[in-house]
Structures are given as C-alpha cells and as structure tokens.
Design a protein around this motif. Sequence first.
Motif, PDB file in Angstrom:
ATOM      1  N   ALA A  82       0.834  -1.204   0.000  1.00 43.30           N
ATOM      2  CA  ALA A  82       0.000   0.000   0.000  1.00 43.30           C
ATOM      3  C   ALA A  82       0.872   1.258   0.000  1.00 43.30           C
ATOM      4  CB  ALA A  82      -0.933  -0.003   1.208  1.00 43.30           C
ATOM      5  N   ALA A  83       1.945   1.233   0.787  1.00 45.93           N
ATOM      6  CA  ALA A  83       2.858   2.387   0.813  1.00 45.93           C
ATOM      7  C   ALA A  83       3.493   2.585  -0.554  1.00 45.93           C
ATOM      8  CB  ALA A  83       3.929   2.176   1.886  1.00 45.93           C
ATOM      9  N   LEU A  84       3.879   1.504  -1.185  1.00 48.47           N
ATOM     10  CA  LEU A  84       4.481   1.594  -2.517  1.00 48.47           C
ATOM     11  C   LEU A  84       3.489   2.153  -3.529  1.00 48.47           C
ATOM     12  CD1 LEU A  84       6.960   1.061  -4.254  1.00 48.47           C
ATOM     13  CD2 LEU A  84       6.115  -1.270  -4.606  1.00 48.47           C
ATOM     14  N   GLN A  85       2.242   1.738  -3.445  1.00 51.48           N
ATOM     15  CA  GLN A  85       1.209   2.277  -4.343  1.00 51.48           C
ATOM     16  C   GLN A  85       1.019   3.774  -4.122  1.00 51.48           C
ATOM     17  OE1 GLN A  85      -2.110  -0.292  -3.498  1.00 51.48           O
ATOM     18  NE2 GLN A  85      -1.539  -1.762  -5.092  1.00 51.48           N
ATOM     19  N   ARG A  86       1.039   4.202  -2.856  1.00 50.61           N
ATOM     20  CA  ARG A  86       0.932   5.643  -2.571  1.00 50.61           C
ATOM     21  C   ARG A  86       2.115   6.394  -3.156  1.00 50.61           C
ATOM     22  NH1 ARG A  86      -0.716   3.548   2.361  1.00 50.61           N
ATOM     23  NH2 ARG A  86       1.302   3.990   3.318  1.00 50.61           N
ATOM     24  N   CYS A  87       3.316   5.814  -3.050  1.00 51.97           N
ATOM     25  CA  CYS A  87       4.510   6.449  -3.615  1.00 51.97           C
ATOM     26  C   CYS A  87       4.402   6.577  -5.135  1.00 51.97           C
ATOM     27  CB  CYS A  87       5.766   5.660  -3.248  1.00 51.97           C
ATOM     28  SG  CYS A  87       6.210   5.782  -1.505  1.00 51.97           S
ATOM     29  N   HIS A  88       3.908   5.524  -5.777  1.00 46.04           N
ATOM     30  CA  HIS A  88       3.723   5.575  -7.228  1.00 46.04           C
ATOM     31  C   HIS A  88       2.736   6.679  -7.613  1.00 46.04           C
ATOM     32  CE1 HIS A  88       6.173   2.300  -8.693  1.00 46.04           C
ATOM     33  NE2 HIS A  88       5.737   1.529  -7.718  1.00 46.04           N
ATOM     34  N   ALA A  89       1.670   6.819  -6.851  1.00 48.89           N
ATOM     35  CA  ALA A  89       0.689   7.866  -7.135  1.00 48.89           C
ATOM     36  C   ALA A  89       1.310   9.249  -6.964  1.00 48.89           C
ATOM     37  CB  ALA A  89      -0.529   7.709  -6.221  1.00 48.89           C
ATOM     38  N   LEU A  90       2.102   9.419  -5.908  1.00 51.99           N
ATOM     39  CA  LEU A  90       2.777  10.710  -5.694  1.00 51.99           C
ATOM     40  C   LEU A  90       3.758  11.009  -6.816  1.00 51.99           C
ATOM     41  CD1 LEU A  90       3.406  10.501  -1.838  1.00 51.99           C
ATOM     42  CD2 LEU A  90       1.873  12.090  -3.024  1.00 51.99           C
ATOM     43  N   LEU A  91       4.487   9.991  -7.263  1.00 48.12           N
ATOM     44  CA  LEU A  91       5.415  10.191  -8.379  1.00 48.12           C
ATOM     45  C   LEU A  91       4.682  10.585  -9.651  1.00 48.12           C
ATOM     46  CD1 LEU A  91       7.981   7.291  -7.860  1.00 48.12           C
ATOM     47  CD2 LEU A  91       8.443   9.748  -7.782  1.00 48.12           C
ATOM     48  N   ALA A  92       3.557   9.963  -9.899  1.00 47.92           N
ATOM     49  CA  ALA A  92       2.771  10.303 -11.091  1.00 47.92           C
ATOM     50  C   ALA A  92       2.310  11.762 -11.021  1.00 47.92           C
ATOM     51  CB  ALA A  92       1.575   9.361 -11.224  1.00 47.92           C
ATOM     52  N   GLN A 109       3.150  17.529 -12.639  1.00 46.47           N
ATOM     53  CA  GLN A 109       3.463  18.910 -12.277  1.00 46.47           C
ATOM     54  C   GLN A 109       4.740  19.383 -12.960  1.00 46.47           C
ATOM     55  OE1 GLN A 109       3.394  18.850  -7.985  1.00 46.47           O
ATOM     56  NE2 GLN A 109       1.207  19.257  -7.901  1.00 46.47           N
ATOM     57  N   VAL A 110       5.731  18.516 -13.061  1.00 44.36           N
ATOM     58  CA  VAL A 110       6.972  18.879 -13.750  1.00 44.36           C
ATOM     59  C   VAL A 110       6.673  19.147 -15.221  1.00 44.36           C
ATOM     60  CG1 VAL A 110       9.209  17.991 -14.539  1.00 44.36           C
ATOM     61  CG2 VAL A 110       8.548  17.754 -12.144  1.00 44.36           C
ATOM     62  N   HIS A 111       5.847  18.298 -15.830  1.00 42.86           N
ATOM     63  CA  HIS A 111       5.479  18.494 -17.231  1.00 42.86           C
ATOM     64  C   HIS A 111       4.775  19.843 -17.418  1.00 42.86           C
ATOM     65  CE1 HIS A 111       4.357  17.522 -21.316  1.00 42.86           C
ATOM     66  NE2 HIS A 111       3.118  17.829 -21.019  1.00 42.86           N
ATOM     67  N   GLU A 112       3.845  20.163 -16.511  1.00 41.58           N
ATOM     68  CA  GLU A 112       3.155  21.456 -16.575  1.00 41.58           C
ATOM     69  C   GLU A 112       4.152  22.605 -16.452  1.00 41.58           C
ATOM     70  OE1 GLU A 112      -0.009  21.662 -13.687  1.00 41.58           O
ATOM     71  OE2 GLU A 112      -0.831  19.746 -14.363  1.00 41.58           O
TER      72      GLU A 112
END
Length: 103
Positions: free
Chosen positions: A38-48, A53-56
């Motif tokens: 679950a923590a890893l999934q949250r990290c993936h979501a934050l990275l996405a 935001q970087v692209h914007e």
Amino acid sequence: PDEPEARVLRALADEIGISAQQLGSLSRHRAAIRAQQAALQRCHALLARARAQVHEHVSASAAIMLELRQILSPLQVAKFLVWVDRHSDSVRLLTHAREGGGR
C-alpha cells in the motif's frame, strides 16, 4: 476469502520446498507485506502527480520563453538567461514578491 492467495502460497511452497512450519511463519508477515504494498502504491501515485506537475512547469516555461523571444532580440535573450543564472536569488525574490501580492 483468501482462496486464490492460499493456492498461490501452496504452489510457492511446493515449488521451492517450504515446510508447513515455514509457511506458517511466513504467513505472519502478510499484514506487513500488504502495508508495504500500500505504501508503494501511494509512492507511485505521488510520483505520477509530481511528473505531471513537472510536465506542466516545463510547458509553462517553454511558453514564457517563446513570448520572451518574440519581445527580445536574440542577444537580449542570451543576456537575460545569463543574468537569471547569475542572479537566481534575485529572481526568486521577484517571483515570490509578485506571488505574494507585492510589486
């Protein structure tokens, strides 16, 4: 409820030769493993979100640079970029002053 999970564990146990005792010991770690997943999934979501935001930011910066190139001569653009690089603290100060309602 855990039928598919139990089948996978049995297949794993059979394939690598895990004893019933070992399987029981490993089963006690299921909750911790699920929490880590679950923590890893949250990290993936934050990275996405960060990537978006970087692209914007890159897109917005490119648009600003295009506008600057329409206003300034090529030499002025080059001088501007050098000035920004040398005076990053001043640029940050100007940016924050404008965002905060200052001049």
